[in-house]
Write a protein that holds these residues in place. Structure first.
Motif, short mmCIF file in Angstrom:
data_model
loop_
_atom_site.label_atom_id
_atom_site.label_comp_id
_atom_site.label_asym_id
_atom_site.label_seq_id
_atom_site.Cartn_x
_atom_site.Cartn_y
_atom_site.Cartn_z
N ASP A 1 23.94 38.12 15.19
CA ASP A 1 24.31 38.42 16.57
C ASP A 1 25.57 37.64 16.95
O ASP A 1 25.83 36.58 16.41
CB ASP A 1 23.16 38.06 17.52
CG ASP A 1 22.78 36.59 17.42
OD1 ASP A 1 22.81 36.05 16.29
OD2 ASP A 1 22.49 35.96 18.45
N PRO A 2 26.36 38.18 17.87
CA PRO A 2 27.56 37.45 18.30
C PRO A 2 27.18 36.22 19.08
O PRO A 2 26.15 36.17 19.75
CB PRO A 2 28.29 38.47 19.18
CG PRO A 2 27.23 39.37 19.68
CD PRO A 2 26.21 39.45 18.58
N ARG A 3 28.02 35.19 19.02
CA ARG A 3 27.73 33.94 19.72
C ARG A 3 28.99 33.11 19.89
O ARG A 3 29.98 33.32 19.22
CB ARG A 3 26.68 33.13 18.96
CG ARG A 3 27.06 32.80 17.52
CD ARG A 3 25.95 32.03 16.81
NE ARG A 3 24.70 32.78 16.81
CZ ARG A 3 23.53 32.25 16.43
NH1 ARG A 3 23.47 30.99 16.03
NH2 ARG A 3 22.43 32.97 16.44
N VAL A 4 28.91 32.16 20.82
CA VAL A 4 29.99 31.20 21.05
C VAL A 4 29.46 29.83 20.69
O VAL A 4 28.29 29.51 20.96
CB VAL A 4 30.47 31.24 22.51
CG1 VAL A 4 31.45 30.10 22.80
CG2 VAL A 4 31.15 32.57 22.81
N LEU A 5 30.29 28.98 20.08
CA LEU A 5 29.85 27.65 19.68
C LEU A 5 31.01 26.68 19.80
O LEU A 5 32.17 27.07 19.93
CB LEU A 5 29.31 27.67 18.25
CG LEU A 5 30.26 28.22 17.17
CD1 LEU A 5 30.92 27.08 16.42
CD2 LEU A 5 29.50 29.11 16.20
N PHE A 6 30.67 25.40 19.78
CA PHE A 6 31.69 24.34 19.80
C PHE A 6 31.71 23.70 18.42
O PHE A 6 30.67 23.26 17.91
CB PHE A 6 31.36 23.30 20.87
CG PHE A 6 32.46 22.29 21.04
CD1 PHE A 6 33.58 22.58 21.80
CD2 PHE A 6 32.39 21.04 20.43
CE1 PHE A 6 34.61 21.66 21.95
CE2 PHE A 6 33.41 20.11 20.57
CZ PHE A 6 34.52 20.43 21.35
N PRO A 7 32.88 23.63 17.76
CA PRO A 7 32.93 23.14 16.38
C PRO A 7 32.83 21.62 16.29
O PRO A 7 33.41 20.90 17.10
CB PRO A 7 34.29 23.63 15.89
CG PRO A 7 35.13 23.64 17.13
CD PRO A 7 34.20 24.05 18.25
N GLY A 8 32.10 21.15 15.29
CA GLY A 8 32.09 19.73 14.99
C GLY A 8 33.36 19.35 14.26
O GLY A 8 34.17 20.20 13.88
N ALA A 9 33.54 18.05 14.03
CA ALA A 9 34.77 17.56 13.42
C ALA A 9 34.98 18.11 12.01
O ALA A 9 36.10 18.47 11.63
CB ALA A 9 34.75 16.03 13.39
N LEU A 10 33.91 18.20 11.21
CA LEU A 10 34.03 18.69 9.84
C LEU A 10 34.44 20.15 9.83
O LEU A 10 35.35 20.56 9.09
CB LEU A 10 32.72 18.49 9.09
CG LEU A 10 32.67 19.06 7.66
CD1 LEU A 10 33.76 18.45 6.80
CD2 LEU A 10 31.28 18.81 7.04
N LEU A 11 33.78 20.96 10.66
CA LEU A 11 34.10 22.39 10.71
C LEU A 11 35.53 22.59 11.18
O LEU A 11 36.28 23.39 10.60
CB LEU A 11 33.13 23.11 11.64
CG LEU A 11 33.39 24.61 11.87
CD1 LEU A 11 33.40 25.36 10.55
CD2 LEU A 11 32.35 25.19 12.83
#
Length: 267
Positions: free
Chosen positions: A106-116
């Motif tokens: 499913d589509p989604r929005v996320l906040f990336p961590g430092a590694l990503l």
């Protein structure tokens, strides 16, 4: 100023090449003024990142606001449209069918961590070609980090009824508008009861709650850009800062100040 139709970030034949390298990268040229991409779809899954600006995404019946610093995942084959009301600077990664099968359906929005974020930054410098061994390992890290990511509640279902969509569009343009159901019903020529019933059925929430979530989505880029909590609250139609904080915490699970600090900014 009329919206301008944006050109593709990447050769469409690459975006539709479900097989081949695990991912392709493409960067957008910073755009000034409204830009839109009509509804389309890809054989590859698409990860969109915002460097600057605010991107509106319509995918299926849902609507997202993608603030700078956040990521949006769009699974392969899902029709979607993009709109940057005030310009946009961002990038996309396109994932193969095999990689997309491991990622959320499913589509989604996320906040990336430092590694990503660090891995994506390196991948954006790659040419759309076969990956060498080191690139393949880093691409796998990106997939693993996306699989482990927690989605943010930044989706807002859109009503299907054309009259209700008039209300949704008006509120999207002026989220501070505080008119009640009765006033909106009179504007579109239906009874207040009909509007309330259909809105609940088509969006899964009442009009008042829908508007509150819309205001929170509009608040995110303002807060991350450095606006104070008080200024943001008053600009979105709240009588008091405390009322805005209560709604923000209910929707996002944390206060505006803590949310902004967790993203490396100050409120």
């Amino acid at each position: 100023m009329a919206n301008q139709t944006s050109s593709a970030l990447i050769d469409p034949t690459l975006a539709d090449a479900a097989h081949g390298p695990l991912l392709f990268a493409a960067s957008n040229h910073p755009a000034v003024g409204p830009r839109r991409t009509p509804r389309h779809q890809h054989a590859r899954g698409q990860l969109i990142g915002a460097r600057q600006g605010l991107l509106q995404i319509e995918a299926g019946s849902a609507h997202w606001l993608l603030p700078a610093g956040h990521l949006a995942w769009i699974p392969p084959g899902l029709p979607h449209a993009l709109l940057a009301p005030q310009g946009f600077d961002g990038w996309s990664l396109y994932f193969s069918a095999a990689a997309s099968a491991r990622l959320p359906g499913d589509p989604r929005v996320l906040f990336p961590g430092a590694l990503l974020l660090a891995a994506i930054t390196r991948a954006l410098a790659w040419r759309p070609a076969a990956l060498d061994a080191a690139q393949q390992r880093l691409a796998e890290v990106i997939v693993d980090e996306l699989v482990a990511s927690v989605p943010l509640p930044l989706a807002l279902a859109q009503p299907r009824d054309r009259r209700l969509r008039q209300v949704a569009r008006a509120l999207a343009q002026q989220p501070h508008d505080g008119r009640e159901v009765e006033a909106w019903a009179a504007r579109i020529g239906v009874s207040a009861r009909t509007l309330a019933r259909r809105w609940q059925a088509e969006t899964g929430m009442g009009l008042a709650q829908w508007r509150q979530r819309l205001r929170v989505l509009h608040a995110l880029p303002q807060l991350l850009a450095g606006d104070s909590v008080t200024r943001t609250a008053l600009g979105l139609g709240y009588d008091t800062t405390s009322a805005f904080i209560a709604v923000f915490k209910r929707e996002m699970g944390t206060t505006p100040a803590r949310y902004v600090r967790s993203r490396g900014a100050t409120a």
